[in-house]
Design an enzyme around this catalytic site. Structure first.
Site, short mmCIF file in Angstrom:
data_model
loop_
_atom_site.label_atom_id
_atom_site.label_comp_id
_atom_site.label_asym_id
_atom_site.label_seq_id
_atom_site.Cartn_x
_atom_site.Cartn_y
_atom_site.Cartn_z
N LEU A 149 0.82 -1.20 0.00
CA LEU A 149 0.00 0.00 0.00
C LEU A 149 0.86 1.26 0.00
O LEU A 149 1.78 1.40 0.80
CB LEU A 149 -0.93 0.02 1.22
CG LEU A 149 -2.02 -1.04 1.24
CD1 LEU A 149 -2.79 -0.99 2.55
CD2 LEU A 149 -2.97 -0.85 0.06
N SER A 189 33.96 17.33 -22.31
CA SER A 189 33.41 18.67 -22.47
C SER A 189 33.62 19.55 -21.25
O SER A 189 33.95 20.73 -21.36
CB SER A 189 31.91 18.58 -22.78
OG SER A 189 31.68 17.93 -24.01
N GLU A 231 22.45 11.84 -13.74
CA GLU A 231 22.79 13.01 -12.92
C GLU A 231 22.27 12.89 -11.49
O GLU A 231 22.90 13.38 -10.55
CB GLU A 231 22.26 14.29 -13.57
CG GLU A 231 22.98 14.67 -14.84
CD GLU A 231 22.46 13.97 -16.09
OE1 GLU A 231 23.06 14.14 -17.16
OE2 GLU A 231 21.44 13.23 -15.98
#
Length: 615
Positions: free
Chosen positions: A183, A338, A359
């Site tokens: 539940l 990058s 992330e």
């Protein structure tokens, strides 16, 4: 009575005591989640009585196990465990959820036995992954990480990022105890009591899975022993009943998040109050504490006039930090080429953690690592940090210390377009409690600020730029947090331009053009966006009477609002105006992007004229 080794009957009684105390705590508060606590009471009784290794008298013992209550709403159960362990008194238990009490509605590290704040579901297991990484791969200690999860939170994507990472990393010291009570808050969960459905999914990520009756003491005990004996992370899928032990609420819908209707009757049904005290087993041996090594930091140096991207300076400074400090770790979201965090990987691969495109898991792992004393640097595109916003928000509740770096910020990234552009990041990080927000404009500044973050408390954020920018400052320049740099100034200044990052260079170009037109303006590099240099801003406003901000960010919540906030309590407010990105960008060159956004030198010159003409 205090007992060192509990038999099955005593563990059964301990489970009932935990239920009773959960009911009592919620009844005293008039709120809480006793039924969610009652379903997992037997699971925690066996853990506390037989398998947890924790020295409650020495919470900083580095060999202590870690217990994370991922289903943080079941806090009455956790606090009842602390009573049983003799860590808190029964009187304190009954202060649950009251003003000034340490026993908050969801656990926080205000309690010395709580590593991190929980309550936002789907976070405990990912943070546990970070703790387990530290124990298994960095510290090489024998402690185990136990995470009590609810079945409802298995709908969260962050849980599956955690299962994937832990399986791939072979974290055999991590145990997820899933309270499958069927539940949720509003009714049945997606899979109900189908523990096989969960086992298939979790097992596919390389976990060892065990399905048990979560109210059978022998099965629970054997499952924990089996988990300790395996080299893979283990998920114990325990079928339980919400509100177990009290007929009025057991496996009943509509009882979530409220006290048991008749607490006295419920306590009587559970056999009344008990006073079992458990001598929780402490870790073996004398712990050898980890002491980080700190050497001489040699930051990279850049020549004035050269053009260097601030992301490059960040990466090279991070690598230098990694060589100088043994406590620094770097976490990457598969964009290290990058962001330039790969420079750290090249010099300290053993402290570089690849989280891939996950992330939420990346930030959660960093939260777990800082619990163990590491100084984590988390880096990805600024735009992608929004995926981990809730983890960063909860990290502030934990009082976590994180260094977060967002690259490729603003429209200045160029032709990639808006999906890659961080345009909300300054607003978000400024809004975090006790955060620090830094935005360097050149390489030497970026290197110094990268190093400064390692000694800051709370969450610090560094915004870096993709493209190369001119080096303005010499290598010996200092950049204190909360400071700024006045780059243009004269007694005849009629306006102050406040910029940060890439717009500093646009502001300087605009100042030169305005000077050619006979208009003297001041230029401030507000590299510390939070906290801001209030004194310098007030002085500039008093001397020039006009303040114009310009930023590569939406106008809401960023640099402009940080400057405007600095004048909220002054009696004489200058004329204020701000430039920011107003329209949704597309693909274009960086220079075209700034022109289209209205934040280039031409736009600044025009805005300066308008501001002065209107005054």
């Amino acid at each position: 009575m205090a007992v060192a080794t509990l038999d099955v009957e005593q563990l059964t009684e301990l489970g009932r005591q935990l239920r009773v105390d959960a009911v009592r705590a919620a009844a005293a508060a008039g709120s809480g989640h006793p039924t969610s606590s009652m379903s997992a009471a037997d699971l925690m009784a066996v853990l506390l009585g037989r398998h947890l290794r924790y020295d409650f008298a020495e919470t900083q013992n580095p060999d202590n196990d870690h217990l994370i209550l991922s289903k943080g709403h079941a806090s009455p159960l956790l606090y009842a465990m602390y009573v049983a362990a003799g860590a808190i008194s029964d009187e304190e238990l009954l202060t649950y959820r009251t003003a000034g009490s340490r026993l908050e509605g969801h656990p926080t590290p205000q309690l010395p036995w709580v590593d991190v704040a929980t309550g936002s579901l789907g976070q405990g297991l990912p943070i546990g992954v970070g703790l387990a990484i530290s124990g298994r791969h960095l510290e090489r200690r024998g402690y185990r990480v136990w995470v009590l999860c609810g079945d409802s939170e298995l709908a969260e994507g962050s849980m599956w990022e955690a299962f994937e990472h832990a399986g791939h990393a072979g974290l055999g010291n991590l145990v997820a105890i899933v309270d499958v009570n069927r539940l949720g808050q509003r009714g049945p969960t997606r899979h109900g009591w189908d523990t096989q459905a969960y086992a298939r999914r979790i097992g596919s990520f390389g976990w060892h899975t065990i399905e048990i009756d979560g109210h059978d003491i022998d099965q629970i005990d054997r499952a924990y022993a089996e988990a300790i004996g395996t080299s893979r992370p283990t998920a114990i899928l325990a079928r339980t009943r919400k509100g177990s032990g009290v007929e009025a609420v057991e496996d009943k819908e509509g009882q979530h998040g409220k006290p048991v209707p008749d607490s006295e009757a419920a306590i009587a049904e559970l056999g009344g109050r008990r006073s079992i005290r458990v001598e929780v087993a402490a870790p073996d041996g004398e712990p050898e504490r980890l002491r980080p090594d700190t050497g001489s930091l040699r930051l990279p140096v850049y020549e004035q006039g050269d053009e260097v991207a601030t992301r490059t300076a960040f990466g090279e400074a991070l690598a230098a930090l990694g060589e100088a400090r043994s406590d620094v770790v770097a976490l990457d979201g598969e964009v290290g080429d990058s962001t330039r965090s790969r420079y750290f990987e090249e010099v300290r691969p053993e402290r570089f953690i690849q989280c891939y495109i996950a992330e939420q898991q990346m930030v959660a792992a960093a939260v777990g690592l800082q619990v163990r004393g590491w100084t984590p640097y988390v880096s990805t595109f600024a735009a992608f940090l929004s995926r981990a916003a809730d983890f960063l928000r909860m990290a502030t509740v934990s009082g976590a210390r994180l260094c977060v770096v967002g690259s490729h910020a603003g429209v200045s990234i160029g032709p990639d377009g808006p999906s890659q552009m961080g345009l909300e990041d300054l607003a978000f990080f400024r809004a975090l409690w006790r955060s620090t927000v830094l935005y360097p404009c050149d390489a030497n500044q970026a290197a110094h600020l990268t190093a400064a973050m390692a000694d800051l408390s709370g969450i610090s954020y560094l915004r870096t730029t993709r493209g190369e920018t001119p080096v303005l400052y010499g290598p010996t320049e200092s950049f204190p947090v909360g400071g700024s740099k006045v780059l243009r100034s004269s007694p005849g200044d009629r306006l102050t331009i406040v910029a940060a990052g890439v717009t500093v260079h646009e502001a300087l170009a605009a100042a030169d053009r305005l000077a050619d037109l006979g208009m003297a303006v001041r230029v401030i590099d507000l590299y510390s966006v939070k906290p801001v240099d209030v004194a310098t801003l007030h002085r500039a406003a008093a001397e020039t009477g006009h303040v114009l901000t310009v930023e590569d960010h939406w106008p809401q919540g960023g640099l402009g609002d940080a400057v405007f906030d600095a004048f909220t309590r002054v009696t004489c407010v200058p004329r204020l105006a701000k430039l920011g990105v107003l329209a949704m960008p597309g693909s274009a060159s960086p220079a075209e992007q700034r022109q289209h956004a209205g934040i280039d030198s031409t736009a600044i010159v025009e805005a300066a004229h308008e501001l002065l003409l209107d005054s």
